[in-house]
Design a protein around this motif. Structure first.
Motif, PDB file in Angstrom:
ATOM      1  N   LEU A 191      74.113 -10.876 -59.522  1.00  0.00           N
ATOM      2  CA  LEU A 191      74.585 -12.090 -60.596  1.00  0.00           C
ATOM      3  C   LEU A 191      74.622 -11.600 -61.849  1.00  0.00           C
ATOM      4  N   ALA A 192      74.012 -10.707 -62.374  1.00  0.00           N
ATOM      5  CA  ALA A 192      74.110 -10.376 -63.790  1.00  0.00           C
ATOM      6  C   ALA A 192      75.366  -9.450 -63.909  1.00  0.00           C
ATOM      7  N   ALA A 193      75.837  -8.809 -62.883  1.00  0.00           N
ATOM      8  CA  ALA A 193      77.038  -8.122 -62.793  1.00  0.00           C
ATOM      9  C   ALA A 193      78.171  -9.058 -63.096  1.00  0.00           C
ATOM     10  N   ALA A 194      77.973 -10.188 -62.121  1.00  0.00           N
ATOM     11  CA  ALA A 194      79.037 -11.115 -62.112  1.00  0.00           C
ATOM     12  C   ALA A 194      79.229 -11.716 -63.519  1.00  0.00           C
ATOM     13  N   VAL A 195      78.215 -12.221 -64.195  1.00  0.00           N
ATOM     14  CA  VAL A 195      78.195 -12.705 -65.538  1.00  0.00           C
ATOM     15  C   VAL A 195      78.679 -11.813 -66.612  1.00  0.00           C
ATOM     16  N   SER A 196      78.466 -10.617 -66.429  1.00  0.00           N
ATOM     17  CA  SER A 196      78.673  -9.492 -67.289  1.00  0.00           C
ATOM     18  C   SER A 196      80.252  -9.555 -67.312  1.00  0.00           C
ATOM     19  N   LEU A 197      80.801  -9.373 -66.053  1.00  0.00           N
ATOM     20  CA  LEU A 197      82.238  -9.177 -65.712  1.00  0.00           C
ATOM     21  C   LEU A 197      82.979 -10.315 -66.537  1.00  0.00           C
ATOM     22  N   PHE A 198      82.221 -11.644 -66.417  1.00  0.00           N
ATOM     23  CA  PHE A 198      83.109 -12.948 -66.883  1.00  0.00           C
ATOM     24  C   PHE A 198      83.165 -12.793 -68.120  1.00  0.00           C
ATOM     25  N   GLY A 199      81.898 -12.341 -69.088  1.00  0.00           N
ATOM     26  CA  GLY A 199      81.694 -12.051 -70.332  1.00  0.00           C
ATOM     27  C   GLY A 199      82.760 -11.097 -70.639  1.00  0.00           C
ATOM     28  N   ALA A 200      83.040  -9.958 -69.904  1.00  0.00           N
ATOM     29  CA  ALA A 200      84.084  -9.201 -70.592  1.00  0.00           C
ATOM     30  C   ALA A 200      85.269  -9.641 -70.570  1.00  0.00           C
TER      31      ALA A 200
END
Length: 302
Positions: free
Chosen positions: A132-141
């Protein structure tokens, strides 16, 4: 006399703090590397950067006097050095041929790739929190890079390859160093030597390197890259990977584009939109979520 505990046991937050500092200096490295490349070619800059790093770390090689430490360190040095060589070649050539926004987005793909690389190479199934954190980080990037404006070119392809290599080398470092008597500083020096000699060999195959520039700006940027982005960052990464999971390391260093954006605004005078700042905030929030303290259940309930 009380028993002496390892540093990471006395200060359990130390690996996480070191990784956030790594993300900070790496974020600033893109702009400085682009400026240095105005004076000297990629292979020459990398050879100089890592050659100076090896020289500064020569005293650390005394740790290899112990046979067990020497064996474990040497076994890790060559494969990890070659892996880092591939990463830095892709990143440096990529940064020279793409925008900082695209580079930040594409290198952040290692956040998504690392849990799966950890699963494939280390047999560790990623947790739901990590995914979940990886997905949110990717969206943020994605927001940080300008969202729909992303257009891929040759430099972007190199940054994408660098992200894949980062995920793989992160897991490989964990496999080769965890629970082994590896001398962290000695390993950092040997990795730097592998990168330096490889770049000099590649440069000789292309006709050699031009004379070193004399511009103060070049040497200032190069020394910053050596002392902070290489010497400190390599030591911190190798230390943290011995005491943390590869996914946790990737998530913490994944805030690198946020610091890169802040450096661009404060140092280079660039401007960011609301979407850019929102993306950066999401990446920081995802990293903090991934490393938040977990409440332990009582044994009976567990």
């Amino acid at each position: 006399m009380p028993a002496q505990h390892p540093l990471h046991q006395r200060y359990p937050f130390l690996p996480d703090l070191l990784l956030l500092l790594v993300a900070m200096v790496w974020g600033s490295s893109y702009g400085l590397a682009k400026q240095a490349l105005l004076f000297y070619p990629v292979l020459g800059l990398l050879a100089l950067r890592f050659g100076l790093t090896f020289i500064l770390l020569l005293p650390a090689q005394r740790a290899l006097a112990d046979a067990a430490v020497r064996r474990a360190t040497l076994q890790a040095a060559l494969p990890l050095g070659l892996g880092l060589l591939a990463i830095f070649l892709c990143e440096t050539y990529g940064v020279a041929h793409t925008s900082a926004a695209n580079a930040a987005f594409l290198i952040s793909l290692c956040l998504v790739l690392t849990p799966f690389a950890e699963w494939l190479l280390l047999g560790q199934i990623p947790s739901c929190d990590a995914l979940l954190a990886a997905a949110v980080s990717l969206f943020g990037a994605w927001l940080l890079s300008g969202a729909a404006q992303l257009q891929l070119n040759a430099g972007d392809g190199l940054m994408l390859l660098a992200a894949v290599l980062r995920a793989a080398v992160t897991c490989l470092t964990r496999r080769l160093t965890a629970d082994k008597p590896v001398a962290t500083l000695a390993l950092t020096g040997l990795q730097s030597l592998v990168i330096c000699l490889s770049c000099l060999l590649l440069a000789s195959m292309q006709g050699g390197l031009p004379p070193l520039p004399t511009a103060l700006a070049f040497w200032g940027n190069t020394l910053y890259l050596v002392l902070f982005c290489t010497l400190f960052a390599f030591f911190a990464m190798n230390y943290a990977l011995r005491h943390s999971s590869a996914t946790r390391v990737a998530l913490l260093t994944g805030s690198e584009p946020v610091f890169g954006a802040a450096f661009a605004v404060l140092w280079l005078g660039e401007s960011l939109s609301v979407a850019n700042w929102l993306g950066g905030g999401l990446m920081v929030a995802a990293s903090m979520w991934a490393v938040r303290p977990r409440r332990r259940l009582p044994l009976a309930r567990a």
